[in-house]
Design a protein around this motif. Structure first.
Motif, PDB file in Angstrom:
ATOM      1  N   ALA A  50       0.830  -1.206   0.000  1.00 39.77           N
ATOM      2  CA  ALA A  50       0.000   0.000   0.000  1.00 39.77           C
ATOM      3  C   ALA A  50       0.867   1.260   0.000  1.00 39.77           C
ATOM      4  CB  ALA A  50      -0.928  -0.008   1.215  1.00 39.77           C
ATOM      5  N   MET A  51       1.940   1.270   0.786  1.00 36.64           N
ATOM      6  CA  MET A  51       2.798   2.455   0.850  1.00 36.64           C
ATOM      7  C   MET A  51       3.503   2.696  -0.474  1.00 36.64           C
ATOM      8  SD  MET A  51       6.068   3.203   3.335  1.00 36.64           S
ATOM      9  CE  MET A  51       5.057   3.330   4.798  1.00 36.64           C
ATOM     10  N   ILE A  52       4.098   1.653  -1.042  1.00 36.19           N
ATOM     11  CA  ILE A  52       4.816   1.809  -2.307  1.00 36.19           C
ATOM     12  C   ILE A  52       3.868   2.226  -3.416  1.00 36.19           C
ATOM     13  CG2 ILE A  52       6.157   0.566  -4.050  1.00 36.19           C
ATOM     14  CD1 ILE A  52       7.264  -1.177  -1.788  1.00 36.19           C
ATOM     15  N   THR A  53       2.677   1.613  -3.453  1.00 39.87           N
ATOM     16  CA  THR A  53       1.726   1.946  -4.512  1.00 39.87           C
ATOM     17  C   THR A  53       1.206   3.369  -4.371  1.00 39.87           C
ATOM     18  OG1 THR A  53       1.047  -0.379  -4.642  1.00 39.87           O
ATOM     19  CG2 THR A  53      -0.427   1.261  -5.613  1.00 39.87           C
ATOM     20  N   ALA A  54       0.847   3.775  -3.163  1.00 40.28           N
ATOM     21  CA  ALA A  54       0.274   5.113  -2.960  1.00 40.28           C
ATOM     22  C   ALA A  54       1.301   6.203  -3.236  1.00 40.28           C
ATOM     23  CB  ALA A  54      -0.267   5.227  -1.539  1.00 40.28           C
ATOM     24  N   LEU A  55       2.443   6.144  -2.552  1.00 39.57           N
ATOM     25  CA  LEU A  55       3.445   7.200  -2.726  1.00 39.57           C
ATOM     26  C   LEU A  55       4.048   7.171  -4.122  1.00 39.57           C
ATOM     27  CD1 LEU A  55       5.279   7.026   0.728  1.00 39.57           C
ATOM     28  CD2 LEU A  55       3.414   8.525   0.015  1.00 39.57           C
ATOM     29  N   GLY A  56       4.330   5.970  -4.634  1.00 37.63           N
ATOM     30  CA  GLY A  56       4.909   5.876  -5.965  1.00 37.63           C
ATOM     31  C   GLY A  56       3.965   6.363  -7.045  1.00 37.63           C
ATOM     32  N   THR A  57       2.684   6.038  -6.928  1.00 36.43           N
ATOM     33  CA  THR A  57       1.719   6.479  -7.935  1.00 36.43           C
ATOM     34  C   THR A  57       1.579   7.994  -7.944  1.00 36.43           C
ATOM     35  OG1 THR A  57       0.476   4.405  -7.750  1.00 36.43           O
ATOM     36  CG2 THR A  57      -0.671   6.292  -8.699  1.00 36.43           C
ATOM     37  N   MET A  58       1.516   8.612  -6.768  1.00 33.60           N
ATOM     38  CA  MET A  58       1.375  10.066  -6.717  1.00 33.60           C
ATOM     39  C   MET A  58       2.600  10.763  -7.286  1.00 33.60           C
ATOM     40  SD  MET A  58      -0.676  10.891  -3.180  1.00 33.60           S
ATOM     41  CE  MET A  58       0.415   9.940  -2.121  1.00 33.60           C
ATOM     42  N   PRO A 112      -2.049  -2.532 -11.167  1.00 31.14           N
ATOM     43  CA  PRO A 112      -2.313  -1.912 -12.478  1.00 31.14           C
ATOM     44  C   PRO A 112      -3.613  -1.119 -12.522  1.00 31.14           C
ATOM     45  CG  PRO A 112      -1.570  -4.181 -12.744  1.00 31.14           C
ATOM     46  CD  PRO A 112      -1.832  -3.983 -11.291  1.00 31.14           C
ATOM     47  N   GLY A 113      -4.678  -1.641 -11.909  1.00 31.41           N
ATOM     48  CA  GLY A 113      -5.943  -0.916 -11.907  1.00 31.41           C
ATOM     49  C   GLY A 113      -5.858   0.381 -11.132  1.00 31.41           C
ATOM     50  N   ILE A 114      -5.184   0.355  -9.978  1.00 29.76           N
ATOM     51  CA  ILE A 114      -5.040   1.578  -9.177  1.00 29.76           C
ATOM     52  C   ILE A 114      -4.271   2.639  -9.948  1.00 29.76           C
ATOM     53  CG2 ILE A 114      -4.004   2.524  -7.082  1.00 29.76           C
ATOM     54  CD1 ILE A 114      -4.572  -0.171  -5.728  1.00 29.76           C
ATOM     55  N   VAL A 115      -3.183   2.228 -10.594  1.00 32.53           N
ATOM     56  CA  VAL A 115      -2.366   3.180 -11.346  1.00 32.53           C
ATOM     57  C   VAL A 115      -3.156   3.772 -12.513  1.00 32.53           C
ATOM     58  CG1 VAL A 115      -0.302   3.424 -12.769  1.00 32.53           C
ATOM     59  CG2 VAL A 115      -0.208   2.087 -10.661  1.00 32.53           C
ATOM     60  N   ALA A 139     -13.196  -9.690  -0.199  1.00 30.22           N
ATOM     61  CA  ALA A 139     -12.706  -8.310  -0.239  1.00 30.22           C
ATOM     62  C   ALA A 139     -11.830  -8.035  -1.455  1.00 30.22           C
ATOM     63  CB  ALA A 139     -11.967  -7.978   1.057  1.00 30.22           C
ATOM     64  N   PRO A 140     -10.848  -8.899  -1.799  1.00 31.82           N
ATOM     65  CA  PRO A 140     -10.047  -8.613  -3.007  1.00 31.82           C
ATOM     66  C   PRO A 140     -10.878  -8.538  -4.272  1.00 31.82           C
ATOM     67  CG  PRO A 140      -8.948 -10.265  -1.644  1.00 31.82           C
ATOM     68  CD  PRO A 140     -10.320 -10.081  -1.083  1.00 31.82           C
ATOM     69  N   TRP A 141     -11.898  -9.415  -4.391  1.00 31.77           N
ATOM     70  CA  TRP A 141     -12.741  -9.386  -5.583  1.00 31.77           C
ATOM     71  C   TRP A 141     -13.586  -8.121  -5.624  1.00 31.77           C
ATOM     72  CZ3 TRP A 141     -11.777 -12.481  -9.450  1.00 31.77           C
ATOM     73  CH2 TRP A 141     -11.126 -13.688  -9.204  1.00 31.77           C
ATOM     74  N   ILE A 142     -14.062  -7.679  -4.458  1.00 24.64           N
ATOM     75  CA  ILE A 142     -14.826  -6.425  -4.419  1.00 24.64           C
ATOM     76  C   ILE A 142     -13.941  -5.252  -4.820  1.00 24.64           C
ATOM     77  CG2 ILE A 142     -16.056  -4.843  -2.892  1.00 24.64           C
ATOM     78  CD1 ILE A 142     -16.986  -7.270  -1.297  1.00 24.64           C
ATOM     79  N   LEU A 143     -12.735  -5.237  -4.295  1.00 24.44           N
ATOM     80  CA  LEU A 143     -11.804  -4.164  -4.662  1.00 24.44           C
ATOM     81  C   LEU A 143     -11.475  -4.204  -6.150  1.00 24.44           C
ATOM     82  CD1 LEU A 143      -9.340  -4.238  -1.621  1.00 24.44           C
ATOM     83  CD2 LEU A 143     -11.118  -2.550  -2.097  1.00 24.44           C
ATOM     84  N   PHE A 144     -11.250  -5.410  -6.667  1.00 18.94           N
ATOM     85  CA  PHE A 144     -10.918  -5.536  -8.085  1.00 18.94           C
ATOM     86  C   PHE A 144     -12.062  -5.040  -8.969  1.00 18.94           C
ATOM     87  CE2 PHE A 144     -10.904  -7.986 -12.045  1.00 18.94           C
ATOM     88  CZ  PHE A 144      -9.644  -7.665 -12.525  1.00 18.94           C
ATOM     89  N   ILE A 145     -13.292  -5.451  -8.656  1.00 18.60           N
ATOM     90  CA  ILE A 145     -14.449  -5.017  -9.448  1.00 18.60           C
ATOM     91  C   ILE A 145     -14.662  -3.507  -9.291  1.00 18.60           C
ATOM     92  CG2 ILE A 145     -16.940  -5.245  -9.706  1.00 18.60           C
ATOM     93  CD1 ILE A 145     -16.640  -8.162  -8.835  1.00 18.60           C
ATOM     94  N   LEU A 181     -11.941  -1.692 -11.256  1.00 21.31           N
ATOM     95  CA  LEU A 181     -12.246  -1.812 -12.686  1.00 21.31           C
ATOM     96  C   LEU A 181     -13.382  -0.869 -13.078  1.00 21.31           C
ATOM     97  CD1 LEU A 181     -11.759  -3.241 -15.370  1.00 21.31           C
ATOM     98  CD2 LEU A 181     -13.389  -5.005 -14.649  1.00 21.31           C
ATOM     99  N   GLY A 182     -14.417  -0.785 -12.234  1.00 21.51           N
ATOM    100  CA  GLY A 182     -15.505   0.155 -12.515  1.00 21.51           C
ATOM    101  C   GLY A 182     -15.035   1.598 -12.507  1.00 21.51           C
ATOM    102  N   ALA A 183     -14.128   1.932 -11.564  1.00 23.34           N
ATOM    103  CA  ALA A 183     -13.588   3.296 -11.521  1.00 23.34           C
ATOM    104  C   ALA A 183     -12.783   3.595 -12.777  1.00 23.34           C
ATOM    105  CB  ALA A 183     -12.727   3.468 -10.272  1.00 23.34           C
ATOM    106  N   CYS A 184     -12.010   2.609 -13.246  1.00 22.63           N
ATOM    107  CA  CYS A 184     -11.231   2.801 -14.481  1.00 22.63           C
ATOM    108  C   CYS A 184     -12.157   3.076 -15.666  1.00 22.63           C
ATOM    109  CB  CYS A 184     -10.365   1.575 -14.750  1.00 22.63           C
ATOM    110  SG  CYS A 184      -9.030   1.303 -13.555  1.00 22.63           S
ATOM    111  N   LEU A 185     -13.232   2.295 -15.778  1.00 24.78           N
ATOM    112  CA  LEU A 185     -14.174   2.507 -16.880  1.00 24.78           C
ATOM    113  C   LEU A 185     -14.857   3.872 -16.770  1.00 24.78           C
ATOM    114  CD1 LEU A 185     -15.825  -1.040 -17.033  1.00 24.78           C
ATOM    115  CD2 LEU A 185     -14.093  -0.095 -18.568  1.00 24.78           C
ATOM    116  N   LEU A 186     -15.230   4.259 -15.542  1.00 22.61           N
ATOM    117  CA  LEU A 186     -15.891   5.543 -15.344  1.00 22.61           C
ATOM    118  C   LEU A 186     -14.961   6.703 -15.680  1.00 22.61           C
ATOM    119  CD1 LEU A 186     -18.327   7.163 -14.354  1.00 22.61           C
ATOM    120  CD2 LEU A 186     -17.412   6.965 -12.028  1.00 22.61           C
ATOM    121  N   PHE A 187     -13.710   6.636 -15.206  1.00 19.88           N
ATOM    122  CA  PHE A 187     -12.767   7.727 -15.483  1.00 19.88           C
ATOM    123  C   PHE A 187     -12.392   7.767 -16.959  1.00 19.88           C
ATOM    124  CE2 PHE A 187     -11.205   7.151 -10.861  1.00 19.88           C
ATOM    125  CZ  PHE A 187     -12.267   7.912 -10.411  1.00 19.88           C
TER     126      PHE A 187
END
Length: 577
Positions: A386-394, A466-469, A544-550, A553-559
């Protein structure tokens, strides 16, 4: 008499520039939007400085172990020297990329052709540079205000030290651009930025070896000393003492506690400042050719950045032709969408080397920080990922701009391509998201062998990155297309643009909070249902991982849809400030 007249003329020019900048600022705040943006920018700056000066933990000069002298070593003095050395190192590395003297585009031809001596011209630019450095000194003074023994004395030490460091870096730039010197002729036409970058990586590695925790340092570098013991050993090392010796007078003024100490070191530092100032002005030599080249190159880079182009494009590197363009595979297919993504990938491979290397260094720094996370294997994997993904992505999202943010000057051509706006948006954003994902995956995976910790939860974490990024990059580009404003450091209206940037950041965070809150609400409802109907508690952990993944993915499609709408309604006739 002639020299005094030249200096007065140059000072009058600086005063006119200052008056023009102030008129622009007042003109901006006359409009309702300008007033609101300037107000937000002022609140942000004042609040930030106030938080640094009077925030939690800043109310006293108690520095813990730094306050005391250990075995004859004043660690306060050592830390002050170390801070000034770090700023000096960054200034010197910047000087390697600017040979000669930088003059603004509107002044370069007039000043170089005017009957003004080179020393007077150098004095004029040094005074302008010192005025800009004084703004940086305000930030540093606020940062260390609550940590100085006597803040009123220490501020003068920081200010004078930054002045001398700035002038010293100009001495190096002038020496590199002086064609009368052997070093200037030797390095004529050579770029020294890569050498400075390699030196920076070496210094970064040494700092990481110093400040990581003891057990991690034993695994990586060997040795069993604590951080405080290593700092004390460094403060007494004769080589480091010799390297930091030129900064000793300014560090003494920073940590001065009594009036006699302050006045003594103030006199010494002012004398050094005058000496370095005159030495820089009188030893300039023949720098007109280098000054013309440097000023024109920087003017092209700034102009390209104002238009949304890459600065490297303006430096002429975009005209390179070689095998790299032909050899890059069509990994996205031969269709129109794949062709756009392929073209973006080609641009990234041609211009992203330095940016990618810096990104790797930053990700490595975050990895080192994440190694401080303790606990079980699952906790370490989740926390570090979580730390590497959040700080690195920003960070990577702000520095890697191989998308619409670097294409404003070509939007008229881009909008004429025969491809739907949504697919065009997706193809443009995807390559940068993949590059950022690759760097983050390297950071997450490198930490595992270093800590020798593994848990199966790592696989869902890797799949979510990948989805978060992509969600972050697509949202950033969508907001940018709705509000296509690009601010360049040093541009007029800084407070106005800071306020506008703050509101846009709040907008991004608000949209991300909505997406994250929706996913969290679903997981919460599932947990309540498990508790209400007494189902197996493991259902929540498995789902929980499947909910986060879906949800991601929905956020990616919306954005992506929002980005397509923004691209479709984008008006190429709108000005870019």
């Amino acid at each position: 008499m002639g020299r005094s007249h030249d200096l007065l003329t140059l000072f009058r020019l600086a005063r006119l520039h200052w008056r023009a900048a102030m008129r622009k600022q007042f003109r901006r705040v006359r409009t309702p939007s300008g007033c609101i943006f300037s107000l937000f920018g002022t609140i942000l700056i004042v609040g930030w400085l106030g938080l640094m000066m009077f925030g939690p933990g800043m109310g006293s000069a108690d520095l813990g172990p730094i306050d005391a002298a250990v075995e004859g070593v004043d660690l306060r003095l050592f830390y002050a020297q170390l801070f000034l050395a770090a700023f000096g190192f960054l200034s010197v590395m910047g000087a390697l990329n600017a040979k000669g003297l930088y003059l603004p585009k509107a002044e370069v031809h007039a000043l170089l052709s005017a009957p003004i001596s080179t020393p007077d011209l150098v004095r004029y630019r040094l005074l302008v540079d010192c005025g800009k450095t004084a703004l940086s000194a305000v930030v540093f003074a606020a940062l260390f205000w609550g940590r100085l023994p006597t803040p009123g004395y220490g501020v003068f030490g920081i200010l004078l030290a930054l002045f001398v460091i700035t002038i010293t870096s100009r001495v190096i730039s002038l020496a590199l651009g002086n064609t009368n010197l052997r070093i200037g002729r030797l390095l004529r036409g050579r770029a020294l930025g890569r050498a400075g970058f390699l030196i920076g990586i070496l210094v970064w590695a040494l700092m990481m070896g110093l400040f990581v925790s003891t057990d991690i340092r034993v695994e990586l570098f060997g040795g069993e000393e604590s951080i405080s013991e290593r700092v004390q050993a460094m403060a007494q090392h004769p080589v480091l003492v010799a390297l930091l010796l030129p900064l000793r007078p300014f560090a003494e003024l920073v940590v001065a506690e009594t009036a006699p100490e302050f006045l003594t070191w103030l006199a010494v530092d002012v004398a050094l400042l005058v000496l370095v100032f005159e030495l820089c002005a009188r030893s300039a030599g023949e720098i007109r050719e280098a000054t013309m080249t440097t000023s024109e190159e920087l003017a092209k880079r700034i102009g390209a950045m104002r238009k949304g182009q890459s600065s490297l494009f303006a430096m002429g590197r975009a005209d390179r032709k070689g095998k790299r363009l032909r050899r890059f595979p069509r990994v996205f297919g031969e269709g129109r969408t794949g062709t756009v993504a392929w073209a973006r990938c080609v641009g990234i491979t041609r211009f992203s080397l330095t940016t990618t290397l810096i990104g790797l260094v930053v990700v490595g720094f975050v990895v080192m920080i994440s190694m401080q996370i303790d606990g079980g294997a699952k906790k370490q994997i989740l926390g570090s990922s979580a730390m590497i993904t959040a700080l690195g992505t920003m960070y990577l999202g702000a520095t890697m701009r191989f998308d619409f943010r670097s294409s404003l000057s070509r939007m008229e051509s881009i909008k004429s391509w025969p491809i739907p706006a949504g697919r065009l948006f997706f193809a443009t954003v995807l390559p940068q998201a993949l590059l950022m994902t690759l760097l983050l995956l390297v950071g997450v995976l490198v930490r595992i062998p270093l800590r020798e910790v593994f848990h199966p939860i790592l696989l869902p974490c890797l799949l979510l990155i990948p989805g978060i990024v992509y969600a972050w990059v697509s949202l950033d580009n969508a907001v940018f297309l709705f509000f296509p404003v690009k601010f360049i450091p040093g541009q007029d209206g800084a407070v106005h643009h800071i306020g506008r940037s703050l509101l846009l950041i709040f907008l991004r965070l608000f949209l991300l909070a909505i997406a994250g809150g929706a996913m969290g609400l679903v997981i919460l409802l599932l947990g309540l249902a498990v508790k209400r109907f007494e189902w197996d508690p493991g259902i929540v952990e498995s789902a929980a991982p499947w909910i986060l993944f879906i949800g991601i993915l929905g956020a990616c499609l919306l954005f992506t849809f929002a980005g397509g709408v923004a691209l479709r309604r984008y008006d190429v006739s709108r000005s870019v400030s």
